[in-house]
Write an enzyme that holds these catalytic residues in place. Structure first.
Site, PDB file in Angstrom:
ATOM      1  N   HIS A 142      -5.136  67.695  41.301  1.00  0.00           N
ATOM      2  CA  HIS A 142      -4.366  68.079  40.116  1.00  0.00           C
ATOM      3  C   HIS A 142      -3.843  69.507  40.221  1.00  0.00           C
ATOM      4  CE1 HIS A 142      -2.784  68.232  36.191  1.00  0.00           C
ATOM      5  NE2 HIS A 142      -3.880  68.374  35.472  1.00  0.00           N
ATOM      6  N   HIS A 170       6.199  62.734  43.390  1.00  0.00           N
ATOM      7  CA  HIS A 170       5.610  62.853  42.057  1.00  0.00           C
ATOM      8  C   HIS A 170       5.329  61.459  41.525  1.00  0.00           C
ATOM      9  CE1 HIS A 170       5.218  63.790  37.748  1.00  0.00           C
ATOM     10  NE2 HIS A 170       4.856  64.991  38.168  1.00  0.00           N
ATOM     11  N   ASP A 225       5.127  72.356  42.614  1.00  0.00           N
ATOM     12  CA  ASP A 225       4.179  73.047  43.487  1.00  0.00           C
ATOM     13  C   ASP A 225       4.797  73.509  44.796  1.00  0.00           C
ATOM     14  OD1 ASP A 225       1.869  72.659  41.758  1.00  0.00           O
ATOM     15  OD2 ASP A 225       2.075  70.540  42.256  1.00  0.00           O
TER      16      ASP A 225
END
Length: 465
Positions: free
Chosen positions: A303, A349, A404
């Site tokens: 996460h 994703h 990210d």
């Protein structure tokens, strides 16, 4: 004047009537009204709207659940109500209906700044309104006034060994803050459930105000031998105070922090941290305990550690292919990564099917402020090379970069090299979304969460019928 935004697109007669009722509340709210006043004016009409909606359509079926969904992390199961944000597979996240570019345009910025202030986003998430600049400054002052830590938490933080992971320190300190929970005290005193939201709101405001102090203390103790200022300047906004306490003084880094804390704040309610806060809060655990639980979920490598993994991968790439690899060298390294059974970190994703707008706005920030940075230029090259390769494999639904893929590079540029700390920054930001949602959970009287579980044997019997 604030702009009222309604979060539904349904055009049922009863909803239209309720919207008119809600608008009548809004007309009496001036641009100088406090956040609590604006929220309190909206809650009765929203309670009535949800009540009537459930009465009219409570039996409507939202979809089907498959065996694969149950074994596959419940992906795709429509099972949660989250008011603050909705994630569209093509457009990305929308905060109360506004995209990230729209938020950048309409949310107030600091004097002399360009990026939206997180205080304004919190107002938007909680109320559905775009606040005025005066209202945002009001929140900044209120958070500054609530920021002081109780002595037992200061002592606790100062006694942690520097070898203890920053997220462990963060979670423990947040849990200890529940000593002064207003919700826990009110519940113990027998407060009526219609008033729950008020005390959850107060705890949430206190917690958000204190998080930068907690996080900065952890940073200074762990990486700066305890050196650093823990004093709050009431003339500064939330992000500026945070950056000052971290020991940085570059105005551009402060702008980056405002952007970072805004875009990482919320991502629907199904991700681990958001769902955990909702779940634990449904048991009427106070916001401190609920948020600490969410942070323990965020600390998990699947996460909240993704941006660290991106940087580790980039450093390995540079070590093998050099600091300025050619396109062919990049392709070779990426194929090597994939053929070894690994993924390219920062790409793909669970929901998105296009480039994450959170990546895009960070890229735009980099193009403006650090276009010649070596690591940013490498990330830009990878952005061109990776998607076609992932598409070629035929195994990836979303070959595009996510948030990210970029955030760690920006933090590195401004001198924050300590990758183990990055998830703490993520946690400070995520408080805005999950605590706004928690206030609405109690305002709408949502019950304790209790889904039905089944065994494999029972599932096998069911499919044989």
């Amino acid at each position: 004047m604030s702009i009222y935004r309604i979060s539904t697109t349904r055009k049922m007669p009863e909803v239209q009537k309720l919207n008119a009722l809600l608008a009548s509340y809004v007309r009496f709210i001036s641009a100088d009204s406090s956040l609590r006043d604006v929220l309190a004016a909206k809650i009765p009409a929203e309670q009535e709207r949800v009540k009537n909606f459930r009465k009219q359509h409570g039996s409507f079926k939202m979809g089907e659940t498959t065996v694969d969904m149950m074994y596959g992390g419940m992906r795709g199961i429509k099972a949660l109500v989250t008011e603050t944000s909705v994630l569209d597979a093509d457009e990305g996240i929308r905060f109360r209906g506004l995209s990230i570019p729209e938020c950048q345009k309409v949310l107030p910025a600091a004097d002399g700044g360009e990026e939206p202030l997180p205080e304004g986003l919190f107002w938007l998430l909680l109320t559905g309104e775009v606040p005025s600049k005066a209202q945002v400054k009001q929140v900044s002052r209120e958070w500054a006034a609530r920021a002081a830590l109780p002595q037992h938490v200061v002592t606790m933080l100062n006694n942690f060994p520097t070898s203890l992971h920053p997220m462990s320190q963060f979670s423990a300190a947040i849990t200890a803050l529940n000593h002064d929970s207003k919700f826990a005290k009110a519940y113990s005193d027998g407060v009526h459930k219609s008033k729950y939201w008020e005390h959850v709101y107060e705890d949430s405001m206190d917690l958000i105000a204190k998080l930068p102090v907690v996080a900065a203390t952890i940073y200074c103790n762990t990486y700066r031998n305890g050196k650093g200022s823990k004093s709050i300047d009431s003339s500064l906004d939330w992000s500026a105070n945070f950056v000052k306490m971290l020991g940085y003084d570059d105005p551009k880094f402060t702008e980056l922090m405002r952007l970072y804390l805004t875009i990482h704040s919320d991502h629907e309610g199904g991700n681990v941290s958001a769902h955990t806060v909702h779940l634990v809060g449904s048991a009427l655990s106070d916001p401190y305990l609920s948020f600490a639980a969410g942070m323990n979920g965020l600390a998990g490598p699947l996460h909240g550690l993704a941006n660290q993994e991106v940087l580790v991968w980039l450093r390995k790439l540079q070590k093998e292919a050099g600091s300025n690899p050619s396109e062919e060298q990049l392709k070779e390294y990426i194929w090597k990564t994939l053929k070894s059974g690994q993924v390219v970190p920062g790409y793909g994703h669970a929901v998105l099917r296009k480039t994450d707008p959170r990546y895009t706005c960070q890229r735009e920030f980099a193009l403006k402020h650090l276009p010649n940075d070596e690591l940013f230029q490498l990330v830009s090259k990878i952005y061109k090379v990776v998607p076609p390769i992932l598409q070629e494999t035929g195994k990836v639904k979303n070959p595009w970069p996510n948030v990210d893929a970029h955030s760690g590079v920006l933090l590195q540029y401004y001198g924050m090299k300590e990758m183990n700390y990055y998830t703490v920054l993520f946690g400070v930001s995520r408080a805005l979304g999950v605590l706004a949602s928690l206030v609405w959970d109690r305002a709408l009287g949502l019950p304790i969460e209790r889904p039905k579980s089944l065994s494999t044997d029972l599932l096998m019997k069911m499919v044989q019928k």
